[in-house]
Enzyme design. Structure first.
Site, PDB file in Angstrom:
ATOM      1  N   CYS A   1     -53.485-113.214 -56.846  1.00 42.84           N
ATOM      2  CA  CYS A   1     -53.289-114.579 -56.726  1.00 42.84           C
ATOM      3  C   CYS A   1     -52.531-114.647 -55.327  1.00 42.84           C
ATOM      4  O   CYS A   1     -51.734-113.883 -55.009  1.00 42.84           O
ATOM      5  CB  CYS A   1     -52.709-115.390 -57.659  1.00 42.84           C
ATOM      6  SG  CYS A   1     -53.859-115.754 -59.175  1.00 42.84           S
TER       7      CYS A   1
ATOM      8  N   CYS B   1     -57.513-117.057 -56.659  1.00 44.47           N
ATOM      9  CA  CYS B   1     -56.519-117.942 -57.305  1.00 44.47           C
ATOM     10  C   CYS B   1     -55.000-118.166 -56.455  1.00 44.47           C
ATOM     11  O   CYS B   1     -54.781-117.568 -55.592  1.00 44.47           O
ATOM     12  CB  CYS B   1     -55.978-117.390 -58.503  1.00 44.47           C
ATOM     13  SG  CYS B   1     -55.642-115.728 -58.617  1.00 44.47           S
TER      14      CYS B   1
END
Ligand code: N1C
Length: 264
Positions: free
Chosen positions: A83, A164
């Site tokens: 992420c 993400c």
């Protein structure tokens, strides 16, 4: 017509399949696993990756490629991206990749195994033996569903789906037609496959060429259009003109330019 005659491969307008494709694919795969992601090594089989890639296109008509052809390859070679690390780009290919090489804070698709293996090579199949056309391959204008275009679309879709946290996009503010183009892979595929439940924010870096025209800034039309599309999809979005860490990299090649002075 394009009928194959006497074992001659079909004739197209783009360059043919890269010679030694198998060796390049295997070599890049092994070197990625050894140097970049040793942790992937245990579960990744480069020979299987080559085979599943080969079966996606050999002996096939190069104008009928589908995303399904690449499904086995995507399953074998896909891996998670941490992420807050994904970097998307459009018309900033060289700069975006120079930046990820020097900063290591972000990863483009070419910094993942799939993108790393297939960056810059070309390939297409042919119905007659040996099933691979080394002489020529179809251009996008000849047929949209050629093996290379479909590969990048499929890989880009997966790369966007996997993103993400906070994601970055590097766009080119020196393009006359506008920094954001709905027809680009970024504009037509990645934007619509980012997941609002996983991605919290999208940061645009709008870079213009040092000494080149500043055709568009963050307040420009195409950027406003991109903002509207993304806000409608519930993303938070920010834009920064000439993000300094990337501009400093442009300055390496233009050290004397006004924009690169510490005290302008
Ligand atoms: O059409 P684009 O840019 O907007 O595509 C870029 C976008 C990036 O964010 C990447 O994640 O889509 C992904 N991507 C690649 O990683 C890639 N590597 C090489 C898309 N295309 C890629 N290529 C080749 O460049 C491919 O042949 C495609 O058609 C071009 C797109 O470049 P662009 O117009 O600057």
């Amino acid at each position: 017509g394009r009928e194959a005659a006497g074992g001659q491969p079909l004739r197209w307008q783009d360059r043919g399949t890269t010679r030694s494709l198998r060796e390049i694919v295997l070599g890049r795969c092994y070197s990625y696993l050894a140097e970049r992601r040793p942790a992937l090594g245990r579960d990744t089989d480069c020979l299987k990756i080559w085979e599943s890639f080969k079966y996606a296109f050999i002996y096939k008509n190069p104008c009928n490629t589908t995303a399904e052809d690449y499904q086995p390859l995507m399953e074998l070679a896909g891996h998670p991206i941490p992420c807050n690390k994904s970097l998307f780009w459009s018309k900033t290919n060289d700069l975006a990749h120079r930046y990820t090489k020097s900063s290591h804070s972000f990863l483009t698709l070419e910094d993942s195994l799939l993108g790393y293996i297939f960056d810059g090579v070309s390939w297409c199949g042919d119905p007659s033996a040996p099933g691979i056309n080394y002489e020529s391959c179809p251009k996008r204008s000849e047929c949209e569903s050629n093996p290379v275009s479909v590969f990048w679309k499929t890989a880009s879709k997966r790369f966007a789906e996997a993103a993400c946290g906070v994601v970055q996009v590097m766009l080119n503010g020196s393009i006359e037609a506008g920094a954001f183009r709905s027809s680009s892979i970024f504009g037509s595929i990645e934007v619509f496959n980012l997941n609002p439940n996983k991605v919290s924010e999208i940061q645009i870096w709008l870079m213009h060429d040092i000494g080149g025209p500043q055709s568009e800034s963050c307040s420009g039309h195409s950027i406003q259009r991109l903002k509207r599309i993304l806000e409608e999809r519930n993303f938070t979005i920010t834009c920064e003109d000439n993000y300094r860490p990337v501009q400093l990299l442009q300055c390496v090649r233009n050290p004397d330019h006004q924009d690169c002075r510490l005290c302008p």
